[in-house]
Write an enzyme that holds these catalytic residues in place. Structure first.
Site, PDB file in Angstrom:
ATOM      1  N   GLU A  53     -84.898  52.466  43.767  1.00  0.00           N
ATOM      2  CA  GLU A  53     -85.154  53.581  44.491  1.00  0.00           C
ATOM      3  C   GLU A  53     -86.399  53.959  44.611  1.00  0.00           C
ATOM      4  O   GLU A  53     -86.774  54.904  45.035  1.00  0.00           O
ATOM      5  CB  GLU A  53     -84.105  54.746  43.964  1.00  0.00           C
ATOM      6  CG  GLU A  53     -84.546  55.269  42.590  1.00  0.00           C
ATOM      7  CD  GLU A  53     -83.761  54.409  41.628  1.00  0.00           C
ATOM      8  OE1 GLU A  53     -83.543  55.233  40.463  1.00  0.00           O
ATOM      9  OE2 GLU A  53     -83.300  53.358  41.845  1.00  0.00           O
ATOM     10  N   ASN A  96     -74.692  56.789  43.042  1.00  0.00           N
ATOM     11  CA  ASN A  96     -73.929  55.340  42.851  1.00  0.00           C
ATOM     12  C   ASN A  96     -72.846  55.570  42.028  1.00  0.00           C
ATOM     13  O   ASN A  96     -71.768  54.864  42.210  1.00  0.00           O
ATOM     14  CB  ASN A  96     -74.908  54.329  42.277  1.00  0.00           C
ATOM     15  CG  ASN A  96     -76.153  53.835  43.430  1.00  0.00           C
ATOM     16  OD1 ASN A  96     -75.710  54.034  44.783  1.00  0.00           O
ATOM     17  ND2 ASN A  96     -77.050  53.505  42.859  1.00  0.00           N
ATOM     18  N   ASP A 150     -76.566  52.879  49.169  1.00  0.00           N
ATOM     19  CA  ASP A 150     -77.574  52.192  50.075  1.00  0.00           C
ATOM     20  C   ASP A 150     -77.956  53.167  51.340  1.00  0.00           C
ATOM     21  O   ASP A 150     -78.835  53.148  51.877  1.00  0.00           O
ATOM     22  CB  ASP A 150     -76.673  51.093  50.378  1.00  0.00           C
ATOM     23  CG  ASP A 150     -76.620  49.864  49.362  1.00  0.00           C
ATOM     24  OD1 ASP A 150     -76.074  48.933  49.469  1.00  0.00           O
ATOM     25  OD2 ASP A 150     -77.483  49.973  48.435  1.00  0.00           O
ATOM     26  N   ASP A 197     -89.966  58.055  43.890  1.00  0.00           N
ATOM     27  CA  ASP A 197     -88.625  57.785  43.116  1.00  0.00           C
ATOM     28  C   ASP A 197     -87.700  58.892  43.505  1.00  0.00           C
ATOM     29  O   ASP A 197     -87.955  59.952  43.181  1.00  0.00           O
ATOM     30  CB  ASP A 197     -88.820  57.668  41.576  1.00  0.00           C
ATOM     31  CG  ASP A 197     -87.672  57.106  41.018  1.00  0.00           C
ATOM     32  OD1 ASP A 197     -86.785  57.910  40.686  1.00  0.00           O
ATOM     33  OD2 ASP A 197     -87.267  55.708  40.976  1.00  0.00           O
TER      34      ASP A 197
END
Length: 982
Positions: free
Chosen positions: A886, A851, A860, A843
């Site tokens: 993620e 973000n 992304d 992770d």
């Protein structure tokens, strides 16, 4: 009194006393008060008139930091150093050149380091230092010290750049609270000095000493420092200036009385004579070793604050102001000047002489002034002139401090120094243009109606029928005691009582002469109502042959005096300054050199008893204390600072190779180093291969239209017309590569194609027949190929659908369903075979921040790059898939239990390099939970749950780590989500 004048006119011994009295007086030092200043503002490229600091680098470039950016002087204009050079931030707090030649720039947004053309942020991302205003940057022993938010920081080199840390820890701050209030820093080569609170601190190694009032440092904010050439450390605060000599234990008081300048910028510099200059309340102050001499608006300085000073290696004093840009004190200490603001009676100044008592007398348009020995301001002279007297055109020193004064309007006066009275001894019947005293003490008057001789108190016309009643302008006595006179009627000579009209051959005319001089070597120089200077030999002949002294500057000026000094130098004053010939080369002196004015007054030349020169102008007087300094013209150089092709700035190189483009022009930027800052400075350049002749321009920028393909060499030099000196010639090779179709391989290929085409034409008929026969075969083959293409397209579509169904569209990894299928198969195989099987959940830490700060598109891109990095580090046989968001799932068969090295490698590949996000470098880490499959470990869902529990543990214990699942680890995904772990 009449008897005295008869003796004075008749006896040589008395005349010797007259002349000797003036020649033996030692000329006292005089300090000019009218500053000749050159101003640099927005018109000269500065983006701000609030200038905080000045610095000269090792190459000779002068930089000025302002409240709106950093600028560098190219010898003509200031050029901005900004974003294109890697430098951001507008408010420049300080500049520093370290021992290795690196240029450090402190701004309110960060600290930069570079070479003067290219800069980069000095600190690591996230460690930005906001540099405080003032003297806040210095270096010592390879480290840089900076003041940021009143704390002292030290920057040390590291493999990845510069590492910043606070110099004093919490213990030191607690012991010495003043260390938390640092406002400046300075290094003397052995120790650090810095203002700490209201004291002055010295740090030698790890030993800290606080200097206080008992040590000569009163309570104040100490902001500025100077290490003089004798090793003395100077320190300054708004109220005090103190100096510590080498080995001394106490600072000495050099305070500027009454000064209280509240600013962080209180520069101190040292000039070539070792005198210290700094700001005063009203302008500038200079320490001469005993006292402060001040300069303010009465000397020509603008009535604004001075924030920066620089005395550069060319002995030029730069002054940075708050609101008026940058100033240059032209002719600093080489030329001194006085104007009406400094006591001069009026302008123009026509005559200058020094009385035997030492006072300097200056005669001007309305009267005159005196400069007493050691004084800095002129005072009105004591002469009581008749009411109608106008224009003092002549002064001669007489014994006892007396002075002979001649006026254009005809009055001849003698001032009696002892009695303090003025006596009119004669009055000319015609306007007087010039007076000359010969070796016998006789006074000759050049008037507008002939020549007159003063005999005691009687004037009588001389020259008989030889000398006409015409305008006579100048007179001189040569080494053979012959007197020479110039007039509208020509050149005249008096030799042993015999008058001659001397014919001049070689000049534009045999009359209309105005100025002349005869040197001790017998060289005669003439000027007149025509252009140029003419040289011949003084002799007894009735004819003088002269030749033109070919010099463009002299040819274009109106000459007002020609004189030689005791060195044999020739001085020529005119409408455009003063020309000086030292026997080897000419040099023009103008306001750029420090002259008070370029328009020189007629006959206003005086050589003082110490060999210094005084010049009178139409706007004041100038004094040249050491004319020999003017003959030393240091070489200067020209450099190419940048090259632009089209709009693209090129990196510095020894040569350039550009592809041809019809729309890309070529621009080169030039700069001069160590050149005098002159309004007449010129650049000469040419592009060999395009032009043969040199082009002369005052602009340091050279523009060429798009160049045709070929080899070129750009050549450039700088030229100073006033000193008649050129710089070196710099060369830069440039190649313009032609388009591909004009290159040799393309031309050869074209010729070959043409030959083949001719051969093909001969075979065209035969080929046509073969083509008809092969048409059927071609159609069959074409249909076969179409079927094969359709088959291949069908297979590719099937493969694409399979890939779409099994892979993640963003990262290219296999998707959740496929990676779970892979895991199920691996679990079955591991339980059946007994081989080890590891399952890891990865992770990305704090991915949500990316973000939130940069947007989902940036997130992304980070996911794509993270997947690519992980794929390069996967253990053999390991499958990596996107599990969700993620989170990534790795199925690693063959990895033995509790062996975390492969997974730590994956963690490190994420951590070791920052991710480039929206133009910024973002550091990212990942957390990994690992679980191993056991014979009774259950199915793949149980294995994933255990890995997820280990991942949770990694997240909650600090992130950026690998955690192995234990047998009793069990954490539901709901708990993970409720905890908000990211």
């Amino acid at each position: 009194m009449r008897g005295y004048f008869q003796i004075w006119c008749a006896r040589l011994a008395v005349v010797a006393a007259i002349v000797g009295a003036g020649m033996l007086w030692p000329g006292p030092p005089a300090y000019g008060q009218a500053m000749s200043l050159a101003s640099f503002t927005q018109a000269q490229g500065l983006g701000s008139l609030e200038d905080n600091c000045l610095l000269q680098d090792r190459r000779g470039f002068v930089y000025v930091c302002t409240e709106n950016g950093l600028f560098v002087f190219d010898g003509h204009m200031f050029q901005r150093i900004g974003g294109a050079n890697g430098l951001s931030g507008s408010f420049i707090s300080d500049l520093h050149l370290d021992a290795n030649g690196r240029l450090w720039v402190g701004t309110r947004t960060g600290l930069y380091v570079g070479d003067g053309e290219h800069f980069s942020v000095a600190t690591a991302p996230g460690d930005s230092l906001m540099i405080d205003p003032g003297a806040t940057l210095t270096d010592l022993d390879g480290r840089l010290y900076a003041v940021s938010q009143h704390r002292l920081w030290v920057l040390e080199p590291s493999p990845s750049g510069w590492r910043a840390r606070q110099r004093f820890d919490a213990g030191a701050l607690s012991t010495t609270p003043a260390l938390s209030d640092i406002n400046s820093v300075f290094a003397d080569g052995h120790a650090l000095w810095f203002g700490c609170g209201k004291s002055l601190c010295q740090l030698s190694g790890d030993h800290l000493r606080v200097w206080r009032d008992a040590d000569g440092i009163p309570d104040d904010t100490w902001t500025s420092y100077l290490l003089s050439r004798d090793g003395t450390v100077w320190a300054r605060s708004p109220r005090y200036i103190r100096a510590l000599k080498p080995g001394a234990a106490h600072f000495v008081d050099h305070d500027l009385r009454g000064s209280h300048v509240v600013t962080a910028y209180l520069d101190m510099v040292q000039d070539a004579q070792g005198r210290v200059l700094t700001r005063s309340d009203t302008g500038l102050a200079r320490w001469d070793g005993q006292n402060w001499q001040t300069f303010d608006k009465h000397n020509g300085l603008p009535d604004v604050g001075i924030d920066a000073l620089l005395y550069d290696r060319s002995n030029v004093l730069w002054i940075g102001t708050y609101g008026r840009g940058v100033l240059q004190w032209r002719g600093y200490e080489r030329i001194q000047s006085w104007q009406t603001a400094q006591g001069l009676d009026s302008s123009p100044s026509w005559a200058i002489a020094r009385a035997s008592t030492g006072a300097l007398w200056v005669g001007d348009e309305l009267g005159g002034s005196m400069l007493q020995p050691g004084a800095s301001l002129l005072t009105p002279w004591p002469v009581k002139a008749p009411p109608l007297a106008q224009e003092t055109i002549g002064l001669y020193a007489l014994p006892g401090g007396d002075m002979l004064v001649a006026y254009y309007s005809g009055e001849l006066l003698r001032y009696h120094a002892q009695a303090g009275t003025t006596e009119e001894i004669a009055h000319s019947p015609a306007y007087i243009r010039h007076i000359q005293m010969d070796h016998l003490g006789r006074i000759w008057l050049c008037t507008e109606r002939g020549i007159y001789l003063l005999d005691g108190k009687t004037l009588h016309r001389v020259g008989g029928t030889v000398v006409p009643d015409d305008v006579f302008a100048d007179a001189v006595e040569d080494a053979q005691n012959r007197l020479w006179f110039t007039s509208n009627a020509g050149l005249f000579r008096l030799d042993n009582g015999h008058w001659s009209h001397v014919r001049v051959v070689g000049a534009p005319a045999d009359d209309s002469f105005t100025q002349l001089d005869v040197t001790p070597a017998g060289d005669l120089y003439l000027a007149g109502n025509f252009n140029g200077l003419w040289q011949g030999r003084a002799s007894d002949a009735d004819t003088v042959n002269v030749s033109h002294v070919g010099d463009q500057l002299i040819d274009t000026t109106r000459i007002y005096f020609i004189n030689h000094d005791r060195r044999g130098w020739l001085w020529i004053g005119g409408t455009d300054g003063v020309e000086v010939f030292n026997g080897q080369h000419w040099r023009r002196l103008t306001q750029d050199d420090g002259l008070v004015w370029d328009d020189i007054a007629e006959h206003a030349f005086f050589e003082d008893t110490d060999g210094s020169i005084w010049i009178g102008t139409t706007n004041g007087i100038s004094h040249i204390p050491q004319p020999v300094q003017l003959s030393v013209i240091p070489p200067f150089s020209v450099v190419i600072t940048s090259v632009d092709h089209g709009r693209a700035r090129q990196s510095n190189a020894s040569g350039y190779r550009f592809a041809y483009s019809p729309s890309r022009a070529l621009t080169l930027h030039l700069a001069t180093l160590d050149a005098p800052t002159r309004s007449t400075l010129q650049y000469r350049y040419r592009l060999a291969g395009l032009e043969q002749n040199w082009v002369t321009s005052e602009r340091p920028q050279v523009d060429y239209p798009p160049l045709r393909p070929g080899h070129y060499t750009f050549q450039a030099s700088a030229f100073d017309p006033d000193s008649r000196q050129s710089s070196n010639i710099v060369e830069l090779p440039i190649e313009i590569v032609p388009p591909w179709w004009q290159r040799a391989p393309a031309i050869i290929a074209g010729l070959l194609l043409f030959v083949l085409s001719l051969a093909a034409i001969w075979q065209l008929r035969t080929r046509h027949l073969h083509m008809r026969a092969a048409e059927l075969a071609r159609l069959v083959a074409q249909r076969t190929r179409e079927l094969e293409v359709d088959k291949q397209a069908l297979e590719e579509a099937r493969a694409a659908l399979w890939h779409q169904a099994t892979h993640d569209a963003l990262t290219g990894l296999i998707n959740r369903s496929h990676v779970l299928d892979t895991l199920n198969q691996a679990v079955v195989h591991a339980q059946a075979s007994g081989e080890p099987l590891a399952v890891a959940l990865l992770d990305l830490d704090h991915f949500k921040r990316i973000n939130d700060e940069f947007g989902h598109l940036a997130g992304d891109q980070v996911l794509i790059e993270a997947a690519a990095r992980l794929c390069t580090e996967l253990p053999p046989g390991t499958t990596l898939g996107r599990y969700g968001g993620e989170e990534l799932l790795a199925v690693a068969p063959g990895v033995r239990a509790n062996n975390t090295r492969p997974f730590d490698t994956l963690r490190q590949c994420i951590e070791r390099a920052p991710f480039r996000v929206e133009g910024a470098n973002v550091s990212l880490t990942c957390s990994i939970g690992v679980a191993w499959c056991t014979a009774d470990g259950g199915n793949s869902l149980v294995l994933i749950r255990r890995a997820d529990a280990a991942l949770y543990t990694a997240k909650t214990t600090g992130r950026n780590r690998v955690v192995i699942a234990t047998d009793d680890d069990e954490l539901s995904s709901e708990r993970k989500k409720s905890d908000g772990i990211g």
